[in-house]
Write an enzyme that holds these catalytic residues in place. Structure first.
Site, short mmCIF file in Angstrom:
data_model
loop_
_atom_site.label_atom_id
_atom_site.label_comp_id
_atom_site.label_asym_id
_atom_site.label_seq_id
_atom_site.Cartn_x
_atom_site.Cartn_y
_atom_site.Cartn_z
N CYS A 110 17.16 55.49 18.73
CA CYS A 110 16.62 54.22 19.23
C CYS A 110 16.86 53.10 18.24
O CYS A 110 16.34 52.00 18.41
CB CYS A 110 15.14 54.36 19.55
SG CYS A 110 14.12 54.84 18.14
N GLU A 121 19.01 52.24 23.19
CA GLU A 121 19.09 53.67 22.91
C GLU A 121 20.56 54.08 22.86
O GLU A 121 21.32 53.79 23.79
CB GLU A 121 18.37 54.46 24.01
CG GLU A 121 18.14 55.90 23.69
CD GLU A 121 16.76 56.18 23.13
OE1 GLU A 121 16.37 57.35 23.11
OE2 GLU A 121 16.09 55.22 22.73
#
Length: 342
Positions: free
Chosen positions: A254, A287
């Site tokens: 992330c 992400e």
């Protein structure tokens, strides 16, 4: 007072935040976060004044929260969602109360026909973009199939080590592709949720271990591939050393900066597949998912070529992630570092 219409004052007294958690399966968890000013002057472990009457106060709040849930269900039915399920939770520093449940149940439908069920406890990490998470699970499944086809020996499926398994979201999706999956998680609540999710999905080939990922070296014995889904800080040195011993690595990140740094440290590997998922629309976060495989040149006389490949993969993850979230500049300092390493 709650029955007479004063329930709003009860649930609103001391309220500092409202957190909502919804699912594709039509469930909503409303968490009301409270703060008591008296906690500033009370030592840890000491009782608050009047805390002996806590049970009565809890019952009073629960009654008021039940009224709130009733109003929310009425509002959802009015907009065409009569099947919606709502739960209300109250959270204080010293306690947590729930009208009925302190979790939601999510269901993901994958393109291969599987329907995956997940329990997501209040207060613990779960992906905020369920529809996008389905796409991430699809990508992971396709990469798992590829790894199994490449590494199957004598018809036997390989083993997978998963670090930072959390509540078992990826674990449940990938377990059917492997002979055994060893999942590592240190958080007790998440580990319990993972166990419940494995049982709910009929998964029996997973061994769940509660320990720090940096201590999972002994668990890697016999595993053919590793999946890592670390926090924003990326992999610590010990975990990175464990991961570097695998030929096949699946890395979910992330934080493109941390991914860039870790890919540069894995210079003996090359990127096989890269995907970007817009999990956090209209924010500066993205992400990244990458599958890397050990290069044939690893350990040979071509270290610079390996470094170039690693730097290219790191820069690609960084640039695509930056473009995806609409930035005008794509972390120039980090990209410059990747280029310099090459």
């Amino acid at each position: 007072a709650a029955a007479e219409g004063g329930w709003g004052r009860v649930v609103g007294g001391g309220l500092r935040a409202v957190q909502l958690q919804s699912t594709l399966s039509g469930e909503l968890l409303v968490c009301l976060v409270y703060f008591d000013e008296r906690l500033k002057t009370v030592k840890r472990g000491a009782r608050l004044p009047g805390e002996q009457d806590d049970a009565a106060a809890s019952d009073f709040w629960t009654e008021a929260a039940r009224m709130l849930r009733s109003r929310l269900l009425e509002a959802l039915e009015a907009v065409g969602l009569p099947e919606a399920k709502v739960d209300v939770v109250g959270r204080w520093k010293r306690r947590r109360l729930a009208v009925e449940r302190a979790f939601v149940t999510e269901r993901f439908e994958l393109s291969d026909g599987r329907v995956l069920t997940y329990v997501q406890p209040e207060g613990q990490f779960s992906n905020p973009n369920a529809a996008c998470e389905v796409q991430c699970l699809e990508w992971l499944s396709s990469q798992a199939r590829a790894i199994c086809l490449e590494q199957e020996s004598g018809g036997a499926a390989p083993r997978l080590l998963e670090l930072h398994c959390g509540g078992g979201c990826n674990t449940v999706a990938l377990a059917p592709f492997f002979a055994e999956l060893v999942a590592v998680e240190i958080n007790r609540t998440l580990a319990e949720a993972a166990e419940e999710n494995l049982e709910a999905n009929g998964i029996s080939n997973v061994r769940l271990v509660r320990c720090p990922c940096a201590e999972a070296r002994v668990l890697s014995n016999g595993a053919a591939a590793v999946l890592v889904d670390p926090p924003r800080a990326g992999l610590d040195d010990e975990t990175l050393d464990i991961v570097s011993n695998f030929d096949d690595i699946l890395y979910i990140s992330c934080n493109p900066d941390a991914l860039c740094r870790d890919l540069l440290m894995l210079a003996d590997h090359q990127a096989v597949s890269l995907a970007i998922f817009d999990m956090f629309p209209y924010t500066t976060h993205a992400e990244c998912a990458v599958r890397i495989r050990r290069r044939q040149c690893a350990g040979s006389h071509m270290p610079s070529a390996c470094a170039v490949q690693a730097a290219a993969a790191a820069a690609a993850a960084l640039v695509v992630g930056a473009l995806l979230v609409g930035r005008r500049q794509a972390r120039p300092a980090s990209i410059a570092a990747a280029a310099a390493a090459a």
